[in-house]
Design an enzyme around this catalytic site. Structure first.
Site, PDB file in Angstrom:
ATOM      1  N   SER A 105      43.875  37.465  35.493  1.00 16.79           N
ATOM      2  CA  SER A 105      45.037  36.620  35.777  1.00 16.79           C
ATOM      3  C   SER A 105      45.981  37.319  36.755  1.00 16.79           C
ATOM      4  CB  SER A 105      45.702  36.246  34.448  1.00 16.79           C
ATOM      5  OG  SER A 105      46.677  35.261  34.634  1.00 16.79           O
ATOM      6  N   ASP A 155      40.696  25.368  33.799  1.00 17.65           N
ATOM      7  CA  ASP A 155      41.768  26.372  33.832  1.00 17.65           C
ATOM      8  C   ASP A 155      43.045  25.705  34.352  1.00 17.65           C
ATOM      9  OD1 ASP A 155      43.506  28.486  34.517  1.00 17.65           O
ATOM     10  OD2 ASP A 155      41.827  29.844  34.887  1.00 17.65           O
ATOM     11  N   HIS A 186      42.194  29.125  30.723  1.00 20.17           N
ATOM     12  CA  HIS A 186      42.570  30.373  31.412  1.00 20.17           C
ATOM     13  C   HIS A 186      42.172  31.599  30.578  1.00 20.17           C
ATOM     14  CE1 HIS A 186      44.727  32.286  34.702  1.00 20.17           C
ATOM     15  NE2 HIS A 186      45.494  32.964  33.876  1.00 20.17           N
TER      16      HIS A 186
HETATM   17  C1  MLT Z   1      50.333  34.933  38.438  1.00 19.23           C
HETATM   18  O1  MLT Z   1      51.536  34.820  38.370  1.00 19.23           O
HETATM   19  O2  MLT Z   1      49.751  35.946  38.858  1.00 19.23           O
HETATM   20  C2  MLT Z   1      49.534  33.781  37.935  1.00 19.23           C
HETATM   21  O3  MLT Z   1      50.361  32.699  37.725  1.00 19.23           O
HETATM   22  C3  MLT Z   1      48.842  34.115  36.701  1.00 19.23           C
HETATM   23  C4  MLT Z   1      49.804  34.571  35.660  1.00 19.23           C
HETATM   24  O4  MLT Z   1      50.679  33.806  35.254  1.00 19.23           O
HETATM   25  O5  MLT Z   1      49.700  35.711  35.268  1.00 19.23           O
END
Ligand code: MLT
Length: 204
Positions: A105, A155, A186
């Site tokens: 992520s 996702d 996700h």
């Molecule tokens: C990010 O901010 O990198 C993406 O939205 C994934 C997350 O929320 O960590």
């Protein structure tokens, strides 16, 4: 900037790969240690804690909202993190050419930022539920950097079309890309990690 980190040297350090662990939003440097052990128990492990906190949550760069990345901040941290690893490689004695990030992520997105900025910055990369980091730069040469993408058909943060776009742009830079689909949103799944392990055994 520096990082809080865990470094676990491999028993046979000389040419071992170094798994660079990059957690998701709100995570810590402890989150992915078991996954590293599962993927390659013979690797060095370098696990970082994101140094751009959002209230009480650790992150690797700023965002304007969920899935809305602060591109300039992402580029700043991508360059900074890349330089940090190069310097730490000298200090710890691992080969910076043998680094393989495993990012989830937010951690996958900072690894993606590095891939979009440098020629072959890693020996390979495992990106679990990544987004396209940015779209405004020329792609570097990634012909020696195979990439595994773990994506979700459902996702909510990274739409399937964005996973496909990421694959296409990495391929346009010469990277051999494996795009693996799951349908657990996700979240990470065991079958995704099995697929990443199988990919790692042959691609890296
Ligand atoms: C990010 O901010 O990198 C993406 O939205 C994934 C997350 O929320 O960590």
């Amino acid at each position: 900037m520096s990082y809080e980190y865990i470094y676990q040297p491999a028993k046979q350090q000389a040419e071992a790969n170094t798994l660079l662990l990059l957690h998701g939003t709100g995570g810590t440097e402890h989150d992915l240690l078991e996954i590293a052990q599962f993927i390659d128990p013979n690797a060095n492990v370098l696990s970082l804690r994101g140094n751009e906190p959002e209230r009480h949550m650790n992150r690797f760069f700023k965002r304007h909202g969920e899935g809305n990345l602060d591109i300039e901040n992402l580029k700043y941290h991508a360059k900074d993190l890349y330089n940090f690893i190069e310097a730490l490689a000298w200090e710890k004695g691992f080969n910076p050419a043998n680094v393989v990030p495993i990012g989830y992520s937010n951690g996958a997105n900072i690894a993606g930022g590095i891939l979009y900025l440098y020629d072959n910055p890693f020996k390979g990369a495992i990106l679990l539920h990544p987004m396209v980091p940015f779209r405004d730069e020329e792609m570097p040469n990634l012909s020696h950097t195979p990439v595994f993408i773990g994506a979700g058909t459902n996702d909510p943060i990274c739409a399937p079309s964005e996973s496909e776009e990421l694959k296409t742009s990495l391929q346009s830079a010469g990277s051999p890309v494996t795009l693996h689909w799951e349908d657990y949103g996700h979240s990470l799944s065991m079958s995704e990690l099995q697929a990443a392990k199988g990919w790692y055994a042959t691609a890296v």
